[in-house]
Design a protein around this motif. Structure first.
Motif, PDB file in Angstrom:
ATOM      1  N   ASP A 194       0.966  -1.198   0.207  1.00 46.31           N
ATOM      2  CA  ASP A 194       0.186   0.145  -0.078  1.00 46.31           C
ATOM      3  C   ASP A 194       0.837   1.214   0.116  1.00 46.31           C
ATOM      4  OD1 ASP A 194      -2.125  -1.652   0.026  1.00 46.31           O
ATOM      5  OD2 ASP A 194      -2.127  -1.797   2.357  1.00 46.31           O
ATOM      6  N   TYR A 195       2.224   1.308  -0.300  1.00 51.64           N
ATOM      7  CA  TYR A 195       2.972   2.218  -0.197  1.00 51.64           C
ATOM      8  C   TYR A 195       3.036   2.899   1.023  1.00 51.64           C
ATOM      9  CZ  TYR A 195       4.215   1.410  -5.108  1.00 51.64           C
ATOM     10  OH  TYR A 195       4.662   1.055  -6.176  1.00 51.64           O
ATOM     11  N   ASN A 196       3.050   2.356   2.175  1.00 53.38           N
ATOM     12  CA  ASN A 196       2.933   2.806   3.623  1.00 53.38           C
ATOM     13  C   ASN A 196       4.383   1.980   4.190  1.00 53.38           C
ATOM     14  OD1 ASN A 196       0.815   4.375   3.640  1.00 53.38           O
ATOM     15  ND2 ASN A 196      -0.658   2.548   4.260  1.00 53.38           N
ATOM     16  N   ARG A 197       5.008   2.817   5.142  1.00 52.41           N
ATOM     17  CA  ARG A 197       5.870   2.440   5.788  1.00 52.41           C
ATOM     18  C   ARG A 197       5.747   2.099   7.545  1.00 52.41           C
ATOM     19  NH1 ARG A 197      10.437   3.523   2.909  1.00 52.41           N
ATOM     20  NH2 ARG A 197      10.012   5.253   1.284  1.00 52.41           N
ATOM     21  N   SER A 198       6.534   0.940   8.088  1.00 55.93           N
ATOM     22  CA  SER A 198       6.193   0.859   9.458  1.00 55.93           C
ATOM     23  C   SER A 198       7.314   1.392  10.028  1.00 55.93           C
ATOM     24  CB  SER A 198       6.163  -0.630   9.715  1.00 55.93           C
ATOM     25  OG  SER A 198       5.085  -1.418   9.238  1.00 55.93           O
ATOM     26  N   GLU A 199       7.026   2.252  11.268  1.00 52.61           N
ATOM     27  CA  GLU A 199       8.078   2.980  11.851  1.00 52.61           C
ATOM     28  C   GLU A 199       8.375   2.293  13.293  1.00 52.61           C
ATOM     29  OE1 GLU A 199       6.471   6.810  12.000  1.00 52.61           O
ATOM     30  OE2 GLU A 199       7.007   7.348   9.801  1.00 52.61           O
ATOM     31  N   PHE A 200       9.575   1.886  13.272  1.00 50.38           N
ATOM     32  CA  PHE A 200       9.621   1.055  14.838  1.00 50.38           C
ATOM     33  C   PHE A 200      10.230   1.524  15.760  1.00 50.38           C
ATOM     34  CE2 PHE A 200       8.675  -2.503  11.577  1.00 50.38           C
ATOM     35  CZ  PHE A 200       8.281  -3.381  12.386  1.00 50.38           C
ATOM     36  N   ILE A 201      11.057   2.595  15.616  1.00 54.38           N
ATOM     37  CA  ILE A 201      11.508   3.357  16.744  1.00 54.38           C
ATOM     38  C   ILE A 201      12.020   4.764  16.316  1.00 54.38           C
ATOM     39  CG2 ILE A 201      13.869   2.298  16.286  1.00 54.38           C
ATOM     40  CD1 ILE A 201      13.956   2.307  19.425  1.00 54.38           C
ATOM     41  N   GLN A 202      11.456   5.609  17.475  1.00 54.25           N
ATOM     42  CA  GLN A 202      12.099   6.974  17.235  1.00 54.25           C
ATOM     43  C   GLN A 202      12.780   7.489  18.365  1.00 54.25           C
ATOM     44  OE1 GLN A 202       8.681   9.849  17.054  1.00 54.25           O
ATOM     45  NE2 GLN A 202       9.824  11.227  15.872  1.00 54.25           N
ATOM     46  N   ALA A 203      14.078   8.136  18.269  1.00 57.94           N
ATOM     47  CA  ALA A 203      14.720   8.767  19.263  1.00 57.94           C
ATOM     48  C   ALA A 203      14.662  10.253  19.373  1.00 57.94           C
ATOM     49  CB  ALA A 203      16.223   8.422  19.161  1.00 57.94           C
ATOM     50  N   SER A 204      14.009  10.865  20.418  1.00 58.56           N
ATOM     51  CA  SER A 204      14.016  12.186  20.468  1.00 58.56           C
ATOM     52  C   SER A 204      15.058  12.842  21.791  1.00 58.56           C
ATOM     53  CB  SER A 204      12.754  12.601  20.748  1.00 58.56           C
ATOM     54  OG  SER A 204      11.638  12.186  19.697  1.00 58.56           O
ATOM     55  N   ALA A 205      15.957  13.807  21.514  1.00 57.61           N
ATOM     56  CA  ALA A 205      16.862  14.109  22.348  1.00 57.61           C
ATOM     57  C   ALA A 205      16.167  15.015  23.490  1.00 57.61           C
ATOM     58  CB  ALA A 205      17.882  15.055  21.603  1.00 57.61           C
ATOM     59  N   MET A 206      16.750  14.576  24.660  1.00 56.54           N
ATOM     60  CA  MET A 206      16.133  15.608  25.732  1.00 56.54           C
ATOM     61  C   MET A 206      17.408  16.730  25.887  1.00 56.54           C
ATOM     62  SD  MET A 206      14.692  13.090  28.754  1.00 56.54           S
ATOM     63  CE  MET A 206      16.394  12.176  28.643  1.00 56.54           C
ATOM     64  N   ILE A 207      17.147  17.959  25.589  1.00 58.71           N
ATOM     65  CA  ILE A 207      18.048  19.124  25.715  1.00 58.71           C
ATOM     66  C   ILE A 207      17.546  20.087  26.702  1.00 58.71           C
ATOM     67  CG2 ILE A 207      19.112  18.815  23.591  1.00 58.71           C
ATOM     68  CD1 ILE A 207      17.342  20.492  22.427  1.00 58.71           C
ATOM     69  N   PRO A 208      18.535  20.920  27.329  1.00 57.32           N
ATOM     70  CA  PRO A 208      17.932  21.655  28.366  1.00 57.32           C
ATOM     71  C   PRO A 208      17.435  23.038  27.785  1.00 57.32           C
ATOM     72  CG  PRO A 208      20.388  21.768  28.128  1.00 57.32           C
ATOM     73  CD  PRO A 208      20.077  20.514  27.550  1.00 57.32           C
ATOM     74  N   SER A 209      16.678  23.469  28.220  1.00 52.51           N
ATOM     75  CA  SER A 209      15.975  24.772  27.655  1.00 52.51           C
ATOM     76  C   SER A 209      16.837  26.148  27.505  1.00 52.51           C
ATOM     77  CB  SER A 209      14.768  25.186  28.452  1.00 52.51           C
ATOM     78  OG  SER A 209      14.148  26.233  27.915  1.00 52.51           O
ATOM     79  N   PHE A 210      17.088  26.569  26.356  1.00 57.37           N
ATOM     80  CA  PHE A 210      17.851  27.981  26.427  1.00 57.37           C
ATOM     81  C   PHE A 210      17.293  28.676  25.036  1.00 57.37           C
ATOM     82  CE2 PHE A 210      20.947  31.177  25.214  1.00 57.37           C
ATOM     83  CZ  PHE A 210      21.058  31.715  26.177  1.00 57.37           C
ATOM     84  N   ASN A 211      16.691  29.924  25.264  1.00 51.86           N
ATOM     85  CA  ASN A 211      16.185  30.442  24.270  1.00 51.86           C
ATOM     86  C   ASN A 211      17.148  31.625  23.714  1.00 51.86           C
ATOM     87  OD1 ASN A 211      13.550  29.379  24.389  1.00 51.86           O
ATOM     88  ND2 ASN A 211      13.183  30.563  26.284  1.00 51.86           N
TER      89      ASN A 211
END
Length: 235
Positions: free
Chosen positions: A82-99
């Motif tokens: 069906d032209y769809n992908r299975s996404e098995f794992i996602q890594a999102s970084a934890m970073i301190p807040s600075f604006n």
């Protein structure tokens, strides 16, 4: 009313097709029953991503790892029928807040410099300047848009004009802690209050450096899996 409902139900089971001008049409709107696909398991570090991929927990071969940004990495399969992908794992970084582009009072700025930036020479110089300011007014005499001066402690009991460093090369935490934080230039400005701000001055080039660092880390950590053709990494 009941008769019309029955006729409608009967029509649902008798879908007809027609060819008009070489194109095929259906007498009813059809909805594809798609094959199921996986939703990604969430982790917060590159080491967690590596551990999952090495374990082959879900028994999946031929995954592509996409480093989509300095803070996001996703592993997914090739497309199905069906032209769809299975996404098995996602890594999102934890970073301190600075604006960046925001003015902080000197106390907040001092804390942010120590908690959100990797120690280097320019960071230490800025800490000395910010930590020793004696009065609220920033001396703008001779300010050419680059150089500024503040009245600060220059010794145990002496006070004098101190030049504010500018531009500064700093290494804020902006990507996964497992990799080297990219160093880039910032415009450092102060104003009455006193307050301080940093403005990014590298056009976003640090993002490419961070993604290269992530790719290098993953290539080294998953060398055997890549050699076996089980994984492909793109940035």
């Amino acid at each position: 009313m009941i008769k019309e409902a029955i006729e409608y139900i009967v029509r649902l089971g008798n879908v007809e097709s027609y060819k008009i001008n070489g194109q095929e049409y259906s007498s009813e709107r059809l909805h594809l029953i798609e094959k199921p696909k996986a939703s990604p398991f969430q982790v917060r570090s590159l080491s967690g991503l590596v551990e999952y991929l090495k374990s082959n927990f879900d028994g999946v071969e031929n995954l592509m790892i996409h480093i989509s940004s300095p803070t996001e990495v996703l592993a997914f399969t090739p497309v199905n029928d069906d032209y769809n992908r299975s996404e098995f794992i996602q890594a999102s970084a934890m970073i301190p807040s600075f604006n960046f582009d925001r003015w902080y009072n000197t106390e907040e700025f001092n804390i942010k410099l120590q908690s959100s930036f990797v120690k280097n020479e320019d960071r230490d110089i800025m800490l000395k300047v910010v930590g020793n300011i004696k009065e609220e007014n920033v001396n703008t005499i001779g300010d050419d848009g680059v150089s500024q001066a503040v009245v600060a402690k220059t010794g145990v009991a002496s006070v004098g004009n101190v030049k504010v460093p500018n531009p500064v090369s700093l290494k804020p935490y902006r990507t996964f802690v497992e990799v080297d934080q990219p160093e880039s230039d910032f415009v450092f400005r102060m104003k009455s209050g006193p307050s301080c701000a940093l403005f990014e001055a590298d056009g976003g080039a640090w993002k490419l450096d961070a993604m290269k660092n992530i790719k290098k880390y993953l290539e080294e950590s998953l060398a055997s899996e890549i050699a076996d053709g089980k994984l492909i990494i793109i940035a």
